[in-house]
Design a protein around this motif. Structure first.
Motif, short mmCIF file in Angstrom:
data_model
loop_
_atom_site.label_atom_id
_atom_site.label_comp_id
_atom_site.label_asym_id
_atom_site.label_seq_id
_atom_site.Cartn_x
_atom_site.Cartn_y
_atom_site.Cartn_z
N GLY A 94 0.83 -1.21 0.00
CA GLY A 94 0.00 0.00 0.00
C GLY A 94 0.86 1.25 0.00
N SER A 95 2.15 1.10 -0.32
CA SER A 95 3.05 2.26 -0.23
C SER A 95 3.47 2.81 -1.59
N ALA A 96 2.79 2.37 -2.65
CA ALA A 96 3.20 2.79 -3.99
C ALA A 96 2.41 3.99 -4.52
N VAL A 97 1.56 4.58 -3.68
CA VAL A 97 0.81 5.75 -4.14
C VAL A 97 1.19 6.98 -3.31
N GLY A 104 -8.97 4.08 -5.93
CA GLY A 104 -8.71 2.90 -6.77
C GLY A 104 -7.88 1.87 -6.05
N ILE A 105 -6.83 2.31 -5.35
CA ILE A 105 -5.94 1.36 -4.68
C ILE A 105 -6.65 0.66 -3.52
N TRP A 106 -7.64 1.33 -2.94
CA TRP A 106 -8.40 0.67 -1.86
C TRP A 106 -8.94 -0.67 -2.36
N TYR A 107 -9.59 -0.63 -3.52
CA TYR A 107 -10.23 -1.85 -4.03
C TYR A 107 -9.19 -2.90 -4.42
#
Ligand SMILES: NC(=O)c1ccc[n+]([C@@H]2O[C@H](COP(=O)([O-])OP(=O)(O)OC[C@H]3O[C@@H](n4cnc5c(N)ncnc54)[C@H](O)[C@@H]3O)[C@@H](O)[C@H]2O)c1
Length: 250
Positions: A94-97, A104-107
Motif C-alpha cells: 500500500g506504499s506505492a501511491v 482505486g488502490i483501496w479496491y
C-alpha cells in the motif's frame, strides 16, 4: 523432518517470504504447491526445491479469482492426494501511491490482500475437513495491528481483516481440527510492489523504531510459518505471531 508426508499450498511463493517458505517446506519433507501469478519465477522456485531433494510443483494462481482457487485446490488433491497446509502469503503493498486518499488502490489492495485470503480459506477448508484437519497460516503484518504514515490505509485495513478472519477460522473450524494463525512480519526486504517504504532514506528512519536495529530476513519469517504449519504447534490456533524485531513492543 518436520513436515514429512504433508501437502502444502503456498501462495505468492514466486518471491520473497513465500519463496523462502516454499524452500523451507521442501527441505522439511512437504510436497509443495508454489501458487503465484509469476510463472517463470514460480517455476524457478519449484526447480530449486526439487534440486535440493524436495517435491514441488508450480501452479498458476490469481488469488482474487475464485474459480482459479477451486482448480488449484482440486489439482493439488489430484496430484498429492490431500491438503494439509495452506499459507496465504500473496499480497501487494500500500506504499506505492502518493495520494493516501486515492480510492482505486483501496479496491485493489482489499481484493488481493483480504478477499484473496478469504477465497483461499473457502477453497481449502472443505478439503482439510475431509482430511481430518489442517493448518492455515495467513500473512498479516505489523500494519494489521497499528496505523502508519506513508502507507495507504487499505493496506492496514486489509491486514487487519486478515488478522481477525484468522480468528474466525480458528473458532469456526477448530472442531474440525483445522488450526489457523496469523504471522505479522515487521520491516522486511521491500515487496515487489513497495513504493515509499522501499526508499533507503525512509527505511533508515523506520529502522530506528526496531529494537533489534535491523531488517528481518525472509528466512526468519519462513521459520515462524514452518513452526505454525507443523505438528509442533498442534495446540496453537487463533493466535498472532509477530516477527518484527520488537517493533510493536515499543
Ligand atoms: N516485505 C515486507 O516488508 C512485508 C512486511 C509485512 C508483511 N508482508 C506481507 O508478506 C507477504 C509476502 O510479502 P513479500 O515481501 O514476500 O512480497 P513480494 O512482493 O516479494 O511477494 C509477493 C508475491 O505475491 C504474488 N502476488 C501478488 N498478487 C497476487 C495475486 N493476485 N495472485 C497470486 N499471487 C500474487 C506476487 O507475484 C509475489 O510473488 C505479503 O502478504 C505482504 O503483504 C510484507
Amino acid at each position: 523432518m518436520r513436515l514429512a508426508e504433508k501437502v502444502a499450498i503456498v501462495t505468492g511463493a514466486a518471491s520473497g517470504m513465500g519463496a523462502a517458505t516454499a524452500r523451507r517446506f521442501g527441505k522439511e519433507g512437504a510436497k509443495v504447491v508454489i501458487a503465484d501469478m509469476l510463472e517463470a519465477e514460480g517455476k524457478a522456485v519449484a526447480a530449486d526445491v526439487v534440486k535440493a531433494g524436495g517435491i514441488a510443483v508450480f501452479m498458476p494462481l490469481n488469488v482474487t479469482d475464485e474459480a482459479n482457487w477451486v482448480k488449484v485446490v482440486a489439482d493439488t488433491v489430484a496430484l498429492y492426494g490431500k491438503l494439509d497446509i495452506l499459507v496465504n502469503n500473496a499480497g501487494i503493498s500500500g506504499s506505492a501511491v502518493n495520494d493516501l486518499l486515492e480510492t482505486g488502490i483501496w479496491y485493489r489492495v482489499m481484493d488481493v490482500n483480504s478477499t484473496g485470503v478469504f477465497l483461499g480459506i473457502a477453497a481449502a477448508v472443505p478439503e482439510m475437513k475431509k482430511n481430518g484437519g489442517g493448518s492455515i497460516i495467513n500473512l498479516s503484518s505489523i500494519s494489521g495491528v497499528v496505523g502508519q504514515t506513508m502507507v495507504h490505509m487499505s493496506y492496514n485495513a486489509s491486514k487487519g481483516a486478515v488478522r481477525t478472519m484468522t480468528k474466525s477460522v480458528a473458532v469456526q473450524y477448530g472442531p474440525d481440527n483445522i488450526r489457523c494463525n496469523s504471522v505479522h512480519p515487521g520491516l522486511m526486504p521491500p515487496m515487489r510492489t513497495s513504493g515509499a517504504t522501499a526508499d533507503p532514506v525512509v527505511r533508515a528512519k523506520m529502522l530506528r523504531a526496531v529494537p533489534l536495529g535491523r531488517n528481518g530476513e525472509v528466512d526468519e519469517v519462513a521459520n515462524a510459518i514452518l513452526f505454525l504449519a507443523s505438528d509442533e504447534a498442534s495446540y496453537i490456533t487463533g493466535t498472532e505471531l509477530l516477527v518484527d524485531g520488537g517493533y510493536l513492543a515499543m
